[in-house]
Design a protein around this motif. Structure first.
Motif, PDB file in Angstrom:
ATOM      1  N   LEU A 146       0.824  -1.206   0.000  1.00  0.00           N
ATOM      2  CA  LEU A 146       0.000   0.000   0.000  1.00  0.00           C
ATOM      3  C   LEU A 146       0.862   1.261   0.000  1.00  0.00           C
ATOM      4  N   LEU A 147       1.896   1.245   0.817  1.00  0.00           N
ATOM      5  CA  LEU A 147       2.770   2.415   0.904  1.00  0.00           C
ATOM      6  C   LEU A 147       3.540   2.634  -0.396  1.00  0.00           C
ATOM      7  N   THR A 148       3.959   1.543  -1.023  1.00  0.00           N
ATOM      8  CA  THR A 148       4.638   1.654  -2.312  1.00  0.00           C
ATOM      9  C   THR A 148       3.710   2.274  -3.350  1.00  0.00           C
ATOM     10  N   ASP A 149       2.460   1.802  -3.379  1.00  0.00           N
ATOM     11  CA  ASP A 149       1.480   2.380  -4.313  1.00  0.00           C
ATOM     12  C   ASP A 149       1.251   3.865  -4.020  1.00  0.00           C
ATOM     13  N   ALA A 150       1.100   4.203  -2.748  1.00  0.00           N
ATOM     14  CA  ALA A 150       0.851   5.597  -2.375  1.00  0.00           C
ATOM     15  C   ALA A 150       2.004   6.496  -2.792  1.00  0.00           C
ATOM     16  N   LEU A 151       3.217   5.996  -2.633  1.00  0.00           N
ATOM     17  CA  LEU A 151       4.389   6.810  -2.970  1.00  0.00           C
ATOM     18  C   LEU A 151       4.550   7.001  -4.476  1.00  0.00           C
ATOM     19  N   ARG A 152       3.879   6.190  -5.273  1.00  0.00           N
ATOM     20  CA  ARG A 152       3.856   6.451  -6.721  1.00  0.00           C
ATOM     21  C   ARG A 152       3.044   7.708  -7.020  1.00  0.00           C
ATOM     22  N   TYR A 153       2.008   7.934  -6.207  1.00  0.00           N
ATOM     23  CA  TYR A 153       1.145   9.105  -6.397  1.00  0.00           C
ATOM     24  C   TYR A 153       1.682  10.333  -5.674  1.00  0.00           C
ATOM     25  N   GLU A 154       2.307  10.121  -4.516  1.00  0.00           N
ATOM     26  CA  GLU A 154       2.860  11.218  -3.722  1.00  0.00           C
ATOM     27  C   GLU A 154       4.306  10.889  -3.341  1.00  0.00           C
ATOM     28  N   PRO A 155       5.231  11.003  -4.299  1.00  0.00           N
ATOM     29  CA  PRO A 155       6.606  10.590  -4.029  1.00  0.00           C
ATOM     30  C   PRO A 155       7.351  11.465  -3.016  1.00  0.00           C
ATOM     31  N   HIS A 156       6.820  12.613  -2.664  1.00  0.00           N
ATOM     32  CA  HIS A 156       7.504  13.497  -1.720  1.00  0.00           C
ATOM     33  C   HIS A 156       6.928  13.411  -0.313  1.00  0.00           C
ATOM     34  N   ASN A 157       6.119  12.398  -0.050  1.00  0.00           N
ATOM     35  CA  ASN A 157       5.502  12.258   1.266  1.00  0.00           C
ATOM     36  C   ASN A 157       6.497  11.583   2.213  1.00  0.00           C
ATOM     37  N   HIS A 158       7.063  12.371   3.108  1.00  0.00           N
ATOM     38  CA  HIS A 158       8.113  11.849   3.986  1.00  0.00           C
ATOM     39  C   HIS A 158       7.610  10.782   4.955  1.00  0.00           C
ATOM     40  N   MET A 159       6.376  10.908   5.434  1.00  0.00           N
ATOM     41  CA  MET A 159       5.849   9.898   6.351  1.00  0.00           C
ATOM     42  C   MET A 159       5.601   8.577   5.619  1.00  0.00           C
ATOM     43  N   GLY A 160       5.244   8.660   4.349  1.00  0.00           N
ATOM     44  CA  GLY A 160       5.083   7.446   3.551  1.00  0.00           C
ATOM     45  C   GLY A 160       6.392   6.695   3.430  1.00  0.00           C
ATOM     46  N   TRP A 161       7.475   7.443   3.150  1.00  0.00           N
ATOM     47  CA  TRP A 161       8.797   6.815   3.044  1.00  0.00           C
ATOM     48  C   TRP A 161       9.236   6.238   4.386  1.00  0.00           C
ATOM     49  N   TYR A 162       8.975   6.971   5.454  1.00  0.00           N
ATOM     50  CA  TYR A 162       9.329   6.490   6.791  1.00  0.00           C
ATOM     51  C   TYR A 162       8.599   5.173   7.091  1.00  0.00           C
ATOM     52  N   ASN A 163       7.289   5.169   6.881  1.00  0.00           N
ATOM     53  CA  ASN A 163       6.508   3.962   7.180  1.00  0.00           C
ATOM     54  C   ASN A 163       6.903   2.788   6.283  1.00  0.00           C
ATOM     55  N   LEU A 164       7.217   3.067   5.024  1.00  0.00           N
ATOM     56  CA  LEU A 164       7.670   2.000   4.135  1.00  0.00           C
ATOM     57  C   LEU A 164       8.998   1.430   4.637  1.00  0.00           C
ATOM     58  N   GLY A 165       9.920   2.299   5.027  1.00  0.00           N
ATOM     59  CA  GLY A 165      11.199   1.837   5.558  1.00  0.00           C
ATOM     60  C   GLY A 165      11.030   1.006   6.816  1.00  0.00           C
ATOM     61  N   MET A 166      10.149   1.443   7.703  1.00  0.00           N
ATOM     62  CA  MET A 166       9.911   0.702   8.938  1.00  0.00           C
ATOM     63  C   MET A 166       9.236  -0.642   8.666  1.00  0.00           C
ATOM     64  N   ALA A 167       8.326  -0.671   7.685  1.00  0.00           N
ATOM     65  CA  ALA A 167       7.680  -1.942   7.324  1.00  0.00           C
ATOM     66  C   ALA A 167       8.703  -2.911   6.744  1.00  0.00           C
ATOM     67  N   ARG A 168       9.555  -2.417   5.853  1.00  0.00           N
ATOM     68  CA  ARG A 168      10.596  -3.268   5.255  1.00  0.00           C
ATOM     69  C   ARG A 168      11.570  -3.764   6.320  1.00  0.00           C
ATOM     70  N   LYS A 169      11.935  -2.890   7.230  1.00  0.00           N
ATOM     71  CA  LYS A 169      12.842  -3.273   8.315  1.00  0.00           C
ATOM     72  C   LYS A 169      12.214  -4.372   9.187  1.00  0.00           C
ATOM     73  N   ALA A 170      10.936  -4.207   9.523  1.00  0.00           N
ATOM     74  CA  ALA A 170      10.240  -5.198  10.344  1.00  0.00           C
ATOM     75  C   ALA A 170      10.097  -6.534   9.627  1.00  0.00           C
ATOM     76  N   GLN A 171      10.092  -6.490   8.291  1.00  0.00           N
ATOM     77  CA  GLN A 171      10.020  -7.720   7.507  1.00  0.00           C
ATOM     78  C   GLN A 171      11.388  -8.393   7.401  1.00  0.00           C
ATOM     79  N   GLY A 172      12.419  -7.737   7.900  1.00  0.00           N
ATOM     80  CA  GLY A 172      13.755  -8.299   7.823  1.00  0.00           C
ATOM     81  C   GLY A 172      14.561  -7.837   6.629  1.00  0.00           C
ATOM     82  N   HIS A 173      14.036  -6.912   5.870  1.00  0.00           N
ATOM     83  CA  HIS A 173      14.721  -6.345   4.723  1.00  0.00           C
ATOM     84  C   HIS A 173      15.463  -5.079   5.165  1.00  0.00           C
TER      85      HIS A 173
END
Length: 177
Positions: A146-173
């Motif tokens: 969902l966050l990846t899709d959202a960032l395609r529409y709003e690539p400058h959304n800093h909270m989107g990037w933060y949440n995507l990074g935290m989700a990836r980190k929690a997944q072990g990536h």
């Protein structure tokens, strides 16, 4: 006025933002009544109605950010009277529910917003953030999508990037986080 209110919110001056939005709401409400009474163009009345709904949404989000769920909910109700079936309305309803601590209602409202407009970035971002915070393995995967899709529409959304990074980190990536 809405831009000024958004800037005030960004610098954490919620009271100033609420005052600006309240003033905008009054002006739009008066203008819409004036247009309706004079039987002016249906299109002009519709535009004013949409602008008034946006101000109610901004007020609801401002009150929600200030942990004032009762006021936020009243603003969403006003917005629903103007735009009952819009992605923005359901997104605002979700934000208010999340601010009230009702994650289930927030999740349902975000899903309804996305059912109305699958590309509505604010709902994608909010639902992604909510699922990330829940932390379930399946939820993390869905949140990242969902966050990846959202960032395609709003690539400058800093909270989107933060949440995507935290989700990836929690997944072990870690390298992607």
């Amino acid at each position: 006025m809405r831009v000024k209110a958004q800037l005030l919110l960004a610098i954490a001056d919620a009271n100033g933002a609420l005052a600006v939005l309240g003033s905008a709401k009054q002006k739009l409400s008066t203008a819409r009544r004036g247009f309706s009474e004079r039987h002016d163009s249906v299109a002009a009345v519709a535009v004013l109605k949409q602008q008034e709904a946006q101000v109610w949404r901004d007020l609801a989000l401002a009150y929600a950010s200030q942990q004032q769920p009762v006021d936020a909910h009243l603003c969403v109700q006003q917005m629903q009277q103007l735009e009952s079936h819009s992605a923005a309305t359901y997104h605002a309803l979700g934000v208010v529910a999340a601010a009230s601590g009702d994650g289930v209602a927030a999740k349902q409202a975000y899903k309804t917003a996305l059912a109305l407009d699958a590309a509505y970035a604010p709902a994608l971002l909010s639902l992604g953030a909510l699922l990330r915070k829940q932390g379930d393995v399946h939820d993390l995967s869905v949140a990242a999508g969902l966050l990846t899709d959202a960032l395609r529409y709003e690539p400058h959304n800093h909270m989107g990037w933060y949440n995507l990074g935290m989700a990836r980190k929690a997944q072990g990536h870690v390298e992607e986080g």
